[in-house]
Motif scaffolding. Structure first.
Motif, PDB file in Angstrom:
ATOM      1  N   ASN A 278      27.809  41.512  40.903  1.00 31.25           N
ATOM      2  CA  ASN A 278      28.499  42.763  41.247  1.00 31.25           C
ATOM      3  C   ASN A 278      29.599  43.097  40.235  1.00 31.25           C
ATOM      4  OD1 ASN A 278      28.839  45.057  42.865  1.00 31.25           O
ATOM      5  ND2 ASN A 278      30.489  44.104  44.022  1.00 31.25           N
ATOM      6  N   LEU A 279      29.203  43.167  38.991  1.00 33.85           N
ATOM      7  CA  LEU A 279      30.128  43.585  37.931  1.00 33.85           C
ATOM      8  C   LEU A 279      30.314  45.097  38.028  1.00 33.85           C
ATOM      9  CD1 LEU A 279      31.728  42.711  35.389  1.00 33.85           C
ATOM     10  CD2 LEU A 279      29.683  43.276  34.060  1.00 33.85           C
ATOM     11  N   CYS A 280      31.514  45.538  38.367  1.00 31.91           N
ATOM     12  CA  CYS A 280      31.732  46.968  38.618  1.00 31.91           C
ATOM     13  C   CYS A 280      33.101  47.393  38.116  1.00 31.91           C
ATOM     14  CB  CYS A 280      31.588  47.290  40.103  1.00 31.91           C
ATOM     15  SG  CYS A 280      32.709  46.382  41.179  1.00 31.91           S
ATOM     16  N   SER A 281      33.224  48.681  37.867  1.00 31.32           N
ATOM     17  CA  SER A 281      34.474  49.231  37.335  1.00 31.32           C
ATOM     18  C   SER A 281      35.622  49.103  38.317  1.00 31.32           C
ATOM     19  CB  SER A 281      34.262  50.701  36.958  1.00 31.32           C
ATOM     20  OG  SER A 281      33.758  51.434  38.058  1.00 31.32           O
ATOM     21  N   GLU A 282      35.324  49.170  39.611  1.00 33.60           N
ATOM     22  CA  GLU A 282      36.369  49.100  40.620  1.00 33.60           C
ATOM     23  C   GLU A 282      37.142  47.785  40.530  1.00 33.60           C
ATOM     24  OE1 GLU A 282      38.956  49.684  43.683  1.00 33.60           O
ATOM     25  OE2 GLU A 282      37.732  51.149  42.601  1.00 33.60           O
ATOM     26  N   SER A 283      36.445  46.709  40.173  1.00 33.41           N
ATOM     27  CA  SER A 283      37.098  45.405  40.079  1.00 33.41           C
ATOM     28  C   SER A 283      38.135  45.368  38.966  1.00 33.41           C
ATOM     29  CB  SER A 283      36.053  44.311  39.864  1.00 33.41           C
ATOM     30  OG  SER A 283      35.174  44.220  40.967  1.00 33.41           O
ATOM     31  N   PHE A 284      37.956  46.206  37.950  1.00 40.31           N
ATOM     32  CA  PHE A 284      38.850  46.186  36.796  1.00 40.31           C
ATOM     33  C   PHE A 284      39.784  47.396  36.766  1.00 40.31           C
ATOM     34  CE2 PHE A 284      35.062  43.801  35.794  1.00 40.31           C
ATOM     35  CZ  PHE A 284      35.547  42.654  35.205  1.00 40.31           C
ATOM     36  N   SER A 285      39.887  48.090  37.877  1.00 41.15           N
ATOM     37  CA  SER A 285      40.708  49.304  37.925  1.00 41.15           C
ATOM     38  C   SER A 285      42.182  49.020  37.651  1.00 41.15           C
ATOM     39  CB  SER A 285      40.555  49.989  39.285  1.00 41.15           C
ATOM     40  OG  SER A 285      40.954  49.112  40.332  1.00 41.15           O
ATOM     41  N   GLU A 286      42.648  47.802  37.974  1.00 43.41           N
ATOM     42  CA  GLU A 286      44.043  47.449  37.720  1.00 43.41           C
ATOM     43  C   GLU A 286      44.284  47.063  36.261  1.00 43.41           C
ATOM     44  OE1 GLU A 286      44.479  44.260  40.411  1.00 43.41           O
ATOM     45  OE2 GLU A 286      44.903  45.508  42.154  1.00 43.41           O
ATOM     46  N   ILE A 287      43.197  46.776  35.539  1.00 40.91           N
ATOM     47  CA  ILE A 287      43.323  46.307  34.159  1.00 40.91           C
ATOM     48  C   ILE A 287      43.161  47.441  33.168  1.00 40.91           C
ATOM     49  CG2 ILE A 287      42.359  44.726  32.444  1.00 40.91           C
ATOM     50  CD1 ILE A 287      41.443  42.971  34.759  1.00 40.91           C
ATOM     51  N   ALA A 288      42.140  48.288  33.378  1.00 42.53           N
ATOM     52  CA  ALA A 288      41.850  49.362  32.422  1.00 42.53           C
ATOM     53  C   ALA A 288      41.187  50.513  33.152  1.00 42.53           C
ATOM     54  CB  ALA A 288      40.941  48.855  31.299  1.00 42.53           C
TER      55      ALA A 288
END
Length: 765
Positions: A278-288
Motif C-alpha cells: 500500500n505505497l500511497c501518496s497519503e502516507s507521505f503527505s507530511e513529508i512532501a
C-alpha cells in the motif's frame, strides 16, 4: 538398601541446610545489608567519575536481584535522564561458585533528553571532560602490558561475567537540535536481547515509534520493529551472521517488511526480500506534496556480495515486481575509485494495462500495451545502450485523441546514438508511419525524421482548451516582456544537422488544418538561436485553416520559422489597419454590379471579418513558404498566402543573428493570385518580437478610389480590366475560376509605375 536410604537422608539434610543458608543470605541482604551506604557510595562514585549528579530513590537487594528505583541523572542542574526502575538479576548457581553472572538487566520507564544548543554543544559534554574519559597514555600502556602478561593465567572465561539478557521497556528518548530546529523523539521504545552468547545465536527484538520534525517537514508517527537472530561466533566476523526474521517500517497506511540473511562481515553477503504494501501518496503527505498515487504491492528480491578490500559490490540479483511488471537487474559497482564506476544490465517487462490505476495523473491517458527493454547502464561515455520495444501501445492524449497500435523498436548504441527504424501506429483510427535517428558528437549532431500519413486527425478533448485558456492568455500577455528580459541559455547540444520530411494528404490538428502538406527541412549548424544555420526549409499546403498563429509559433524553433512570416505579417496588418484599407479597396473595385454577383456576395460575406483585426485564426486557399538559410539569415525564396480574406506574398529576409527583419509584403483584398499586381505594399522592419511596418498604395488605385471613377459610364469596362490587372478573379462556390467574355482593355493606359505613398509607422507590436 540401607545405604541408599542413608544417602537420601544426607542429600535431604544438605538441601535443607542449603535452603536455610540461601534464605539467611536473602534475609541478611534484605534487612541487614548497609544499603544506605551502598547508595551513598554509588552517588559519590558516579559524581567523581562523571561530574554528574545522580539521585536514587531507594535500593533493595536479595540473593536473586538488585533493584534501584527513581533514578535521576543531572548535569549542571539540567535533567538528562530518569529511570523508574532498574533490575539486575543474578545467577544463584554462579554466585555460589564464587562467580558473578548477570542473567538479566531490566530498565523500565526511562526518559532521556539530548540537546544540542545553538553553539553546537551537547548537554552531556561535561561527562566527556570527566575523569572517566580522561586517559594517561603511560598508565594505559602499563595496564595493557599487565593484561597481556596475565592473559595466560586467566582461568575464568571472561564471557561468564557478561549478562545473559537485557530489557528496556517503555523508554522515551528525545533529541533536540537548536541549530537546525530538528527534533527526533523515540517513544514507547522497547528492546529485548535474550540468551546473549558470543559463540551462538541470540535473539533481538526492538520496537519504537519515531516523531521527526524539521524546518521542511513533520512526521507524526513512524513505527519501526525488528526481530532478528544474531551470531557473533566468538567475534569471528567471517562466520558472523544476522538473520532478519522481520524488519517492519510503518508510515500511516504504508508498510515495508524486510526478511533475509546478512553474513560474513569482512565481505558481506546479503540475501534480502522486501515487500512494500500500500505505497500511497497519503502516507507521505507530511513529508512532501506528491501527486496522488497508490500501488498495492511492490516486491524486491536482492542478492548482493560486497568485497570491502577491493571496494567492489556485485549485484547478482535485483528483481522488482509491481502490477505484473518486472525489472531484473544485475551488475557490478566499484566505489573505491575517485568516481563511482558501474556496469548494470537491466531487463524490463512493463505491462501498461494496470498502471493507469496507480495515479490520477496517468488514469486519464488509459495506457495499454507492453514495453520491453534490455539495457546496459555504465559510467562510461555511452551511459546507456541496448534496445526498447513497444508492442501495441495505446494511450489517450487530451491534445490529439487516441493513439492505438503503436509498435516500434528503439536501438540505442549510446545515449548519444539512438535510432528508430520504424514506428507505426494510428491516431483516432487513421494510420501513420515514421522513423527517426539521433546521433550527437562532440562538435556536431545529426537528427533525421520521416513522417507519412494519408489522414492525420487530432481532436482536443472537451474542456482541455478552456482549461488552458487562462494560461495561454497570460503567456500571450507576457510574451513581450519575456522576449525582452529572457536570458539566453547555452544549450548543452552541439550545432545540429537536421534532415526532416513529412507528407500528409489531409491533416486536422489543434491550431492547424490543411491538405496536401509537404514539409522538407535540410538544415545544418542549427542551434537554438539559429545564428549560423545554413540550408533550406519549405512547406506547401492548401485549403486549410491556421487556427491560432500565436500558439503555432510558440511550439518550437522549426514551427516558429515555418509560420513566423504569417505571425509577423499578422501583427503588422493589425497595427496598420490593413484589413480595413483592403476592404475599402475591394468595395470600391467591386461595387454593386448584378453581373458580378458572386464577387459581391464574397465581399459582403467577409466585410464584417475584414473590418476586424486578425485574432490568430486565418483561413487560406494556399500557403507556400520556401526559405534558404545562409549563415543565420533566412532568405525568402518564395512565400505566398492566398485566402478569401486577403492574399499576400513576402520577399526579403529574417536575420536570426542580429534579430532583424527586412521584409516586403505585397497584399490585396480577397483571393488573389500571386502573379498579379497587389495594390498594397508593406515594408516590415524591426525585430521578430517587435516588428515595425509602413504601407503604401499604388497611385492608380488611389486615383480610382478617391475620384469615384466607378460612377461614370465606362466603369464596367474599367472595373473588369482592373480586376484582371490586380488578379481579383471571380470564382464559383467550388473555388473554380469563372471565365468572362469582356472587351479587352489596354492596361498600359493605367498608371502602374507611380506610387502614392501613404505611410504609417508602427513599432512595438
Amino acid at each position: 538398601m540401607k545405604k541408599i536410604k542413608l544417602l537420601a537422608k544426607i542429600l535431604f539434610c544438605f538441601l535443607v541446610l542449603l535452603s536455610l543458608l540461601v534464605a539467611g543470605l536473602h534475609f541478611a541482604l534484605v534487612y541487614f545489608a548497609p544499603l544506605d551506604s551502598v547508595k551513598a557510595k554509588i552517588i559519590n562514585t558516579v559524581h567523581e567519575q562523571t561530574l554528574a549528579d545522580i539521585k536514587i530513590g531507594s535500593i533493595s537487594a536479595s540473593i536473586f536481584d538488585f533493584h534501584v528505583k527513581d533514578i535521576e541523572l543531572n548535569i549542571e542542574n539540567q535533567n538528562i535522564a530518569k529511570i523508574d526502575s532498574l533490575y539486575i538479576h543474578f545467577s544463584l548457581i554462579k554466585l555460589l561458585k564464587g562467580q558473578l553472572k548477570v542473567n538479566r538487566i531490566t530498565i523500565e520507564n526511562m526518559d532521556m533528553l539530548i540537546v544540542k544548543d545553538k553553539q553546537g554543544k551537547f548537554n552531556f559534554d561535561p561527562i566527556l571532560e570527566s575523569p572517566m574519559f580522561k586517559t594517561d597514555p603511560e598508565e594505559e600502556a602499563k595496564k595493557e602490558e599487565e593484561k597481556n602478561n596475565n592473559k595466560e593465567d586467566e582461568k575464568t572465561n571472561p564471557l561468564d561475567l557478561l549478562l545473559n539478557s537485557t530489557q528496556l521497556q517503555n523508554c522515551n528518548i528525545t533529541y533536540i537540535d537548536e541549530q537546525s530546529g530538528m527534533t527526533i523523539a523515540l517513544s514507547e521504545t522497547s528492546f529485548d536481547m535474550k540468551s546473549f552468547k558470543f559463540d551462538n545465536f541470540f535473539k533481538i527484538d526492538f520496537f519504537t515509534d519515531v516523531y521527526l520534525k524539521t524546518a521542511e517537514m513533520e512526521i507524526q508517527s513512524l513505527d519501526i520493529a525488528l526481530s532478528a537472530n544474531a551470531s557473533l561466533n566468538e567475534m569471528d566476523l567471517t562466520t558472523a551472521e544476522i538473520q532478519i526474521l522481520s524488519f517492519v517500517l510503518r508510515l500511516k497506511d504504508t508498510i515495508i517488511t524486510t526478511k533475509g540473511v546478512i553474513s560474513d562481515f569482512t565481505n558481506p553477503k546479503a540475501n534480502i526480500l522486501v515487500k512494500i504494501i500500500n505505497l500511497c501518496s497519503e502516507s507521505f503527505s507530511e513529508i512532501a506534496d506528491l501527486p496522488e498515487f497508490k500501488i498495492p504491492e511492490i516486491r524486491i528480491q536482492t542478492l548482493t556480495n560486497v568485497n570491502l578490500d577491493n571496494s567492489l559490490v556485485k549485484i547478482e540479483k535485483f528483481d522488482v515486481s509491481v502490477l505484473d511488471s518486472t525489472i531484473n537487474a544485475s551488475g557490478n559497482l566499484n566505489y573505491g575509485k575517485e568516481q563511482l564506476e558501474y556496469n548494470i544490465n537491466v531487463i524490463i517487462n512493463f505491462i501498461l494495462d494496470k498502471i493507469h490505476n496507480v495515479t490520477k495523473l496517468i488514469n486519464p491517458y488509459n495506457p495499454t500495451g507492453t514495453i520491453k527493454a534490455n539495457l546496459n547502464i555504465t559510467h562510461t561515455e555511452s551511459v546507456l545502450s541496448g534496445n526498447i520495444s513497444l508492442f501495441d501501445i495505446s494511450a489517450f492524449t487530451p491534445q490529439l485523441g487516441n493513439f492505438t497500435e503503436i509498435n516500434s523498436q528503439v536501438n540505442i548504441n549510446s545515449i548519444n546514438d539512438i535510432k528508430i527504424p520504424s514506428l507505426t501506429g494510428k491516431l483516432n483510427k487513421y494510420p501513420f508511419k515514421s522513423s527517426a535517428s539521433y546521433v550527437i558528437g562532440k562538435d556536431k549532431g545529426t537528427i533525421t525524421a520521416n513522417f507519412t500519413a494519408d489522414r492525420f486527425y487530432g481532436k482536443m478533448a472537451k474542456g482541455y482548451e478552456q482549461e488552458k485558456k487562462i494560461e495561454q492568455e497570460t503567456t500571450q500577455k507576457d510574451n513581450k516582456t519575456e522576449g525582452q528580459n529572457k536570458v539566453k541559455e547555452e544549450s548543452s547540444l552541439p550545432p545540429l544537422d537536421i534532415l526532416v520530411s513529412a507528407n500528409v494528404k489531409d491533416m486536422d490538428v489543434p491550431y492547424f488544418m490543411g491538405k496536401n502538406i509537404d514539409f522538407k527541412m535540410n538544415m545544418k549548424k542549427v542551434t537554438s538561436d539559429m545564428n549560423n544555420v545554413v540550408g533550406t526549409l519549405s512547406l506547401t499546403t492548401d485549403n486549410g485553416t491556421i487556427k491560432d498563429i500565436y500558439k503555432l509559433t510558440e511550439a518550437n524553433t522549426v514551427v516558429k520559422v515555418m509560420f513566423m512570416s504569417l505571425k509577423i505579417v499578422s501583427d503588422v496588418i493589425n497595427a496598420l489597419n490593413v484589413l480595413e484599407i483592403l476592404g475599402n479597396i475591394g468595395s470600391a473595385l467591386l461595387s454593386s454590379d448584378k453581373e458580378e454577383e458572386n464577387i459581391t456576395e464574397m465581399t459582403e460575406e467577409h466585410a464584417q471579418e475584414q473590418s476586424k483585426k486578425i485574432d490568430g485564426k486565418i483561413d487560406f486557399m494556399s500557403f507556400i513558404t520556401s526559405i534558404n538559410f545562409e549563415e543565420g539569415r533566412g532568405l525568402f525564396d518564395k512565400c505566398s498566402f492566398v485566402s478569401n480574406l486577403l492574399s499576400f506574398k513576402v520577399t526579403g529576409e529574417i536575420n536570426f543573428r542580429d534579430d532583424l527583419l527586412k521584409m516586403t509584403v505585397n497584399a490585396a483584398p480577397g483571393r488573389h493570385e500571386d502573379d498579379g499586381i497587389m495594390p498594397l505594399t508593406m515594408k516590415i522592419g524591426g525585430t521578430m518580437e517587435e516588428p515595425s511596418g509602413s504601407l503604401s498604395l499604388l497611385g492608380s488605385v488611389t486615383t480610382l478610389v478617391g475620384d469615384a471613377l466607378m460612377k461614370n459610364a465606362v466603369s464596367d469596362t474599367l472595373k473588369s480590366g482592373f480586376t484582371k490587372l490586380l488578379g481579383l478573379k471571380k470564382h464559383d462556390e467550388n473555388g473554380n475560376e469563372i471565365i468572362e467574355s469582356t472587351d479587352t482593355i489596354n492596361t498600359n493606359s493605367i498608371e502602374t509605375s507611380t506610387e502614392t505613398e501613404t505611410t504609417v509607422n508602427q513599432s512595438g507590436i
